[in-house]
Motif scaffolding. Structure first.
Motif, PDB file in Angstrom:
ATOM      1  N   LEU B  42       0.865  -1.167   0.000  1.00  0.00           N
ATOM      2  CA  LEU B  42       0.000   0.000   0.000  1.00  0.00           C
ATOM      3  C   LEU B  42       0.910   1.228   0.000  1.00  0.00           C
ATOM      4  N   ALA B  44       1.324   5.311   0.010  1.00  0.00           N
ATOM      5  CA  ALA B  44       0.657   6.591   0.274  1.00  0.00           C
ATOM      6  C   ALA B  44       1.319   7.672  -0.579  1.00  0.00           C
ATOM      7  N   TRP B  54      -3.872   6.948  -2.116  1.00  0.00           N
ATOM      8  CA  TRP B  54      -3.257   5.647  -1.870  1.00  0.00           C
ATOM      9  C   TRP B  54      -3.321   4.800  -3.135  1.00  0.00           C
ATOM     10  N   ARG B  56      -2.815   0.805  -4.209  1.00  0.00           N
ATOM     11  CA  ARG B  56      -2.650  -0.536  -3.662  1.00  0.00           C
ATOM     12  C   ARG B  56      -2.197  -1.481  -4.767  1.00  0.00           C
ATOM     13  N   GLU B  68      -7.002   4.816   3.014  1.00  0.00           N
ATOM     14  CA  GLU B  68      -6.063   3.724   3.243  1.00  0.00           C
ATOM     15  C   GLU B  68      -6.750   2.446   3.696  1.00  0.00           C
ATOM     16  N   PRO B  73       0.367   2.214   5.519  1.00  0.00           N
ATOM     17  CA  PRO B  73       1.042   2.074   4.224  1.00  0.00           C
ATOM     18  C   PRO B  73       2.420   1.441   4.375  1.00  0.00           C
TER      19      PRO B  73
END
Lengths: 447, 125
Positions: B42, B44, B54, B56, B68, B73
């Motif tokens: 993840l 940021a 964010w 992913r 998130e 993250p």
């Protein structure tokens, strides 16, 4: 700036900052540097020279801490110099600075070869170096990195060994009390301090890991603790050398003094333990050097300071060409040093490059305090402008001291360093613009 | 090499649109999808102007996310908004602002290299 909100899953603790900084400073060639310090500082004053060098280094550590706090990036010195002194100077400085990695690797290769030749006369030491370099390079090419904790463990084992073995030697062979009012010859003492700087070389290479620490204070704290541990271990080791061989007389001729100290401390077990420590320490120097330098070459190639083919990655996402090129270069340096036994000029050149870089760190702190006065500084270097500048001047003198130290009539460290700077200047002035032509094209447009 | 970007919707910021397009570009690149198969992260994306986005990565595919989702993250990328837009839109190599100190990344070094490689593979040299 970065990292204000939230947390990160993968972060490093203070312990890693300490062990990494101490580990990077702990090269096998430090054994020979300690002997050189003992010779220059008239024996019993050697540990004082190492301690003084350590105190001076603390000033540099303070500078690096402020810079790393402002810009916590793996590009480290490249960014700080670029912002304070401009892009061209940053490129030249980064190239010269990175060359110390190869110098340390070459010097460690020499130490390993000589120690192995002494311990196992039937096997050429250079063959061991070549095999070790080849194995570590091959592992890196496959994306296998020696785990950080193994390197950390090795550093701690080495420093603990030095403390324990040296203490045992001093227990059995106490240092003679200095004669009243006797002191070291001033010139020799300061040359010893200049060479003593080499023992700490690399402690600041923990700053490129700043991105991996959540707590900005971990780097400054880690560096300071590491410097204290390294100072203690090598000051004791130097005192042990003095106790065994006053003025490093007989030991001064040895190219594997650590084996002697190991034997005196714990007999045969100590001897072979020290041999094993030499092997693993040189191995971690090779591994750390190749991993760090290849990534640095990759970054330079990505920005077109080096040919872009050097940024090519293999299927394991490793910059293979850079890695192989650096391995060949390190091996070539090792062959030359082992064949000529002129390791001292590598020690002195490395000490000089680092001393000058510490002087530059003072300049960077002062310049950036003026240019970027409002920038957030999680850590401020000790002292005001004049104090920082004063330390910078001392580092300059130490650098020149290291360059002019040595048994040869020709100041080879000066020649090598002049050559390095000249080559880097010429390359950045005339070579890089040709590579930069590619960069002018708008990035991301179809080729 | 990806050259077609999804048109941004009018309701979202320019940076969000750029990030969505970036994710789409990555997902259209089979080499990247294969490369990132086991890379679950993840990321940021932050800016001093207050942007919070964010991205992913899961099963080799990237997706833009507005929050998130309660997870910490693995990586943080922070730069002024203009630089983030330029980098993720392919108008600027990330190396340039990174070496100037304008683009800061926090996380593991290997993840940092991976992110650089992703932008390189999406936008080319």
């Amino acid at each position: 700036m970065a990292g204000a909100p939230g947390g990160l899953k993968r972060i490093l603790p203070l312990r890693t900052a300490v062990s990494t900084s101490a580990g990077l400073a702990s090269a096998a060639v430090n054994f020979l540097a300690a002997v050189e310090v003992a010779q220059l500082a008239a024996g019993r004053w050697a540990w004082v020279a190492i301690a003084v060098a350590g105190l001076l280094i603390v000033g540099a550590a303070s500078n690096f801490a402020e810079l790393s706090g402002m810009y916590p990036t793996s590009a480290a010195i490249r960014v700080w110099m670029g912002r304070a002194l401009g892009d061209q100077v940053a490129r030249v400085g980064s190239l010269v600075y990175a060359s110390t990695v190869l110098l340390v690797m070459g010097a460690d290769a020499f130490v390993l070869a000589k120690a192995f030749s002494q311990a196992v006369p039937g096997i050429p030491g250079m063959a061991v170096v070549a095999v070790l370099l080849g194995v570590i390079s091959a592992a890196n090419l496959r994306g296998i990195r020696i785990a950080g904790w193994i390197q950390d463990l090795n550093a701690l084992a080495l420093l603990a060994t030095l403390v324990v073995f040296s203490a045992l030697v001093l227990w059995h062979h106490p240092l003679a009390a200095p004669a009243a009012a006797a002191g070291p010859a001033t010139g020799g003492f300061w040359q010893a301090v200049a060479v003593g700087v080499f023992i700490y070389v690399g402690f600041e290479w923990v700053t490129p890991l700043a991105e991996e620490f959540r707590d900005a204070r971990a780097i400054p704290r880690g560096m300071l603790i590491a410097l204290g541990v390294v100072a203690l271990a090598f000051a004791l080791f130097t005192a042990a050398i003095e106790a065994l061989s006053p003025g490093a007389g007989a030991l001064g001729q040895s190219l594997a003094p650590q084996l002697w100290v190991g034997r005196e401390a714990m007999g045969g077990v100590g001897y072979w333990w020290m041999m094993a420590m030499t092997l693993t320490t040189a191995g971690t120097t090779f591994n750390g050097g190749l991993a760090t330098a290849s990534r640095f070459v990759y970054a330079l190639a990505r920005e077109r300071t080096l040919p872009r083919s050097w940024a090519r990655l293999n299927q394991h996402l490793v910059p293979g060409r850079a890695l192989i090129g650096l391995t060949v270069l390190a091996l070539a340096i090792a062959v030359v040093v082992v064949a000529t036994a002129r390791y001292q000029f590598l020690v002195n050149t490395g000490a000089a490059v680092e001393s000058f870089m510490y002087a530059v760190s003072a300049l960077l702190v002062i310049r950036l305090r003026r240019k970027e006065a409002t920038r957030l500084r999680p850590y401020r270097a000790w002292g005001g402008t004049w104090a920082i500048a004063g330390f910078g001047v001392v580092y300059l003198f130490l650098g020149f001291g290291a360059l002019t130290t040595g048994p040869s009539a020709v100041p080879w460290p000066l020649v090598v360093m002049g050559g390095l700077i000249g080559a880097a200047l010429g390359y950045v002035r005339w070579g890089v613009p040709h590579l930069g032509a590619v960069r002018e094209r708008t990035w991301g447009e179809p080729s | 090499m990806m050259r077609e970007m999804e048109p941004p919707s009018n309701s979202e910021s320019d940076l969000a649109a750029v990030l969505r397009a970036f994710c789409a570009a990555c997902n259209q690149n089979p080499k990247l999808v294969a490369m990132n198969r086991d890379w679950e992260r993840l990321v940021a994306i932050l800016s001093p102007e207050g942007d919070r986005h964010w991205i992913r990565c899961q099963a080799g595919r990237l997706s833009w996310q507005p929050d998130e989702g309660g997870r910490e993250p693995d990586l943080e990328v922070e730069a002024p908004r203009a630089i983030l837009e330029a980098v993720f839109a392919g108008r600027m190599a990330p190396t340039d602002p990174y070496n100037r100190g304008d683009l800061l990344v926090r996380g593991q070094a290997d993840d940092l290299l991976r992110l650089d490689i992703i932008t390189l593979m999406v936008w080319g040299e």
